[in-house]
Design a protein around this motif. Structure first.
Motif, short mmCIF file in Angstrom:
data_model
loop_
_atom_site.label_atom_id
_atom_site.label_comp_id
_atom_site.label_asym_id
_atom_site.label_seq_id
_atom_site.Cartn_x
_atom_site.Cartn_y
_atom_site.Cartn_z
N PRO A 82 0.83 -1.22 0.00
CA PRO A 82 0.00 0.00 0.00
C PRO A 82 0.86 1.27 0.00
N ARG A 83 0.25 2.36 -0.41
CA ARG A 83 0.96 3.64 -0.43
C ARG A 83 1.14 4.16 1.00
N PRO A 127 4.30 1.37 5.20
CA PRO A 127 4.29 -0.09 5.08
C PRO A 127 5.56 -0.60 4.42
N LEU A 128 5.98 -1.77 4.85
CA LEU A 128 7.20 -2.38 4.35
C LEU A 128 6.85 -3.53 3.42
N PRO A 129 7.39 -3.57 2.20
CA PRO A 129 7.15 -4.73 1.33
C PRO A 129 7.62 -6.01 2.02
N HIS A 130 6.81 -7.05 1.92
CA HIS A 130 7.17 -8.31 2.56
C HIS A 130 8.53 -8.80 2.07
N HIS A 131 8.74 -8.72 0.77
CA HIS A 131 9.99 -9.26 0.21
C HIS A 131 11.20 -8.45 0.65
N GLN A 132 11.00 -7.19 1.02
CA GLN A 132 12.13 -6.38 1.49
C GLN A 132 12.65 -6.90 2.83
N LEU A 133 11.74 -7.32 3.69
CA LEU A 133 12.16 -7.92 4.96
C LEU A 133 12.97 -9.19 4.70
N ILE A 134 12.48 -10.03 3.79
CA ILE A 134 13.18 -11.28 3.46
C ILE A 134 14.56 -10.98 2.87
N GLN A 135 14.63 -10.05 1.94
CA GLN A 135 15.89 -9.73 1.28
C GLN A 135 16.90 -9.13 2.25
N THR A 136 16.42 -8.35 3.20
CA THR A 136 17.32 -7.78 4.20
C THR A 136 17.96 -8.88 5.04
N VAL A 137 17.18 -9.88 5.39
CA VAL A 137 17.71 -11.03 6.13
C VAL A 137 18.73 -11.77 5.27
N LEU A 160 9.86 -14.81 10.54
CA LEU A 160 9.57 -13.45 10.07
C LEU A 160 8.07 -13.23 10.00
N ARG A 161 7.66 -11.99 10.20
CA ARG A 161 6.28 -11.63 9.91
C ARG A 161 6.21 -10.15 9.59
N ASN A 162 5.21 -9.80 8.80
CA ASN A 162 5.03 -8.41 8.39
C ASN A 162 3.57 -8.22 7.98
N SER A 163 3.06 -7.01 8.17
CA SER A 163 1.66 -6.75 7.82
C SER A 163 1.53 -5.45 7.05
N HIS A 164 0.52 -5.43 6.18
CA HIS A 164 0.15 -4.22 5.45
C HIS A 164 -1.18 -3.65 5.93
N ASP A 165 -1.76 -4.26 6.97
CA ASP A 165 -3.06 -3.79 7.47
C ASP A 165 -2.97 -3.29 8.91
N LYS A 166 -1.74 -2.97 9.35
CA LYS A 166 -1.49 -2.38 10.67
C LYS A 166 -1.81 -3.34 11.83
N THR A 167 -1.86 -4.65 11.54
CA THR A 167 -2.17 -5.63 12.58
C THR A 167 -1.00 -5.82 13.54
N PHE A 168 0.23 -5.86 13.02
CA PHE A 168 1.42 -6.05 13.84
C PHE A 168 2.61 -5.45 13.12
N PRO A 169 3.68 -5.11 13.86
CA PRO A 169 4.87 -4.53 13.24
C PRO A 169 5.68 -5.58 12.50
N ALA A 170 6.64 -5.14 11.72
CA ALA A 170 7.58 -6.06 11.11
C ALA A 170 8.38 -6.70 12.24
N GLY A 171 8.51 -8.04 12.21
CA GLY A 171 9.14 -8.72 13.33
C GLY A 171 10.05 -9.85 12.92
#
Length: 220
Positions: free
Chosen positions: A39-40, A47-57, A103-114
């Motif tokens: 999302p914008r 919001p953080l792209p899911h794949h960005q979290l994976i790629q950072t790891v 790993l987990r990440n959300s685009h609906d504000k449910t939880f932070p990137a973790g």
């Protein structure tokens, strides 16, 4: 790795990472995670792209002596929530145990990137998320700046714990435990009830040293 994935070629038996999917999430391949639309951002939410979290790891692990083994990825709520697990391997092979990074990440504000990491990691789409090492970052303005440092700290701690675990297991292997010592220890840490331990020790009473016989009688 998880029941929803296709069976992999036979490998030495290991404890399987605990990615549990029973609240609507479904297993996907990594390339499907990459296609999820992020999302914008707003003035207060980034919001953080899911794949960005994976790629950072992945990039952080590439700078260490750790590598990624088996992976499992999942999505739910139309791609708004991501849950994943990676089996982390040391360049020094060890069949006694393995470490896992969740790993987990959300685009609906449910939880932070973790991120959670350790030998006993639990990740579930019901939002259970636990491990020996745990970090989270809210989706605020500077998440993209702070994420690499957060991941680096998590993996650094994981590496330290890995070395400690290696030394501990080596010491365990070099220590011979006789029957009565094992029963006393298991009872002391709550793995076995004191009453059951006492009953088992009674069967070995003729072999017990005098200092333990009195303790056995107290438990009867």
């Amino acid at each position: 790795m998880v029941q929803l994935l296709h069976a992999a070629p036979a490998q030495p038996r290991r404890r399987h990472p605990n990615l549990i999917l029973h609240c609507g999430a479904f297993a996907v391949e990594l390339d499907q995670v990459v296609t999820v639309t992020t999302p914008r951002a707003t003035s207060t939410w980034t919001p953080l792209p899911h794949h960005q979290l994976i790629q950072t790891v992945q990039r952080t692990l590439a700078t260490t002596n750790l590598t990624i083994g088996t992976e499992a990825h999942s999505l739910t709520h139309d791609g708004s929530r991501y849950f994943g697990l990676m089996e982390i391997q040391s360049r020094k092979a060890n069949d006694d145990y393995t470490w896992v990074l969740g790993l987990r990440n959300s685009h609906d504000k449910t939880f932070p990137a973790g991120i959670v990491a350790g030998a006993s990691v639990f990740v579930c789409d019901n939002l259970s998320f636990s491990g020996e090492v745990k970090f989270a970052r809210k989706h605020t303005r500077f998440i993209n700046r702070d994420l690499p440092q957060l991941v680096s700290r998590a993996i650094g701690l994981l590496n330290e714990k890995w070395n400690e675990q290696d030394h501990r297991i080596t010491a365990y292997k070099g220590y011979e435990v006789i029957h009565h010592e094992a029963f006393v220890y298991l009872a002391s840490i709550g793995v076995m009830s004191r009453r059951f331990a006492a009953s088992r020790l009674c069967s070995l009473s003729n072999l017990l040293p005098d200092r333990l016989r009195a303790r056995v009688r107290k438990q009867e």
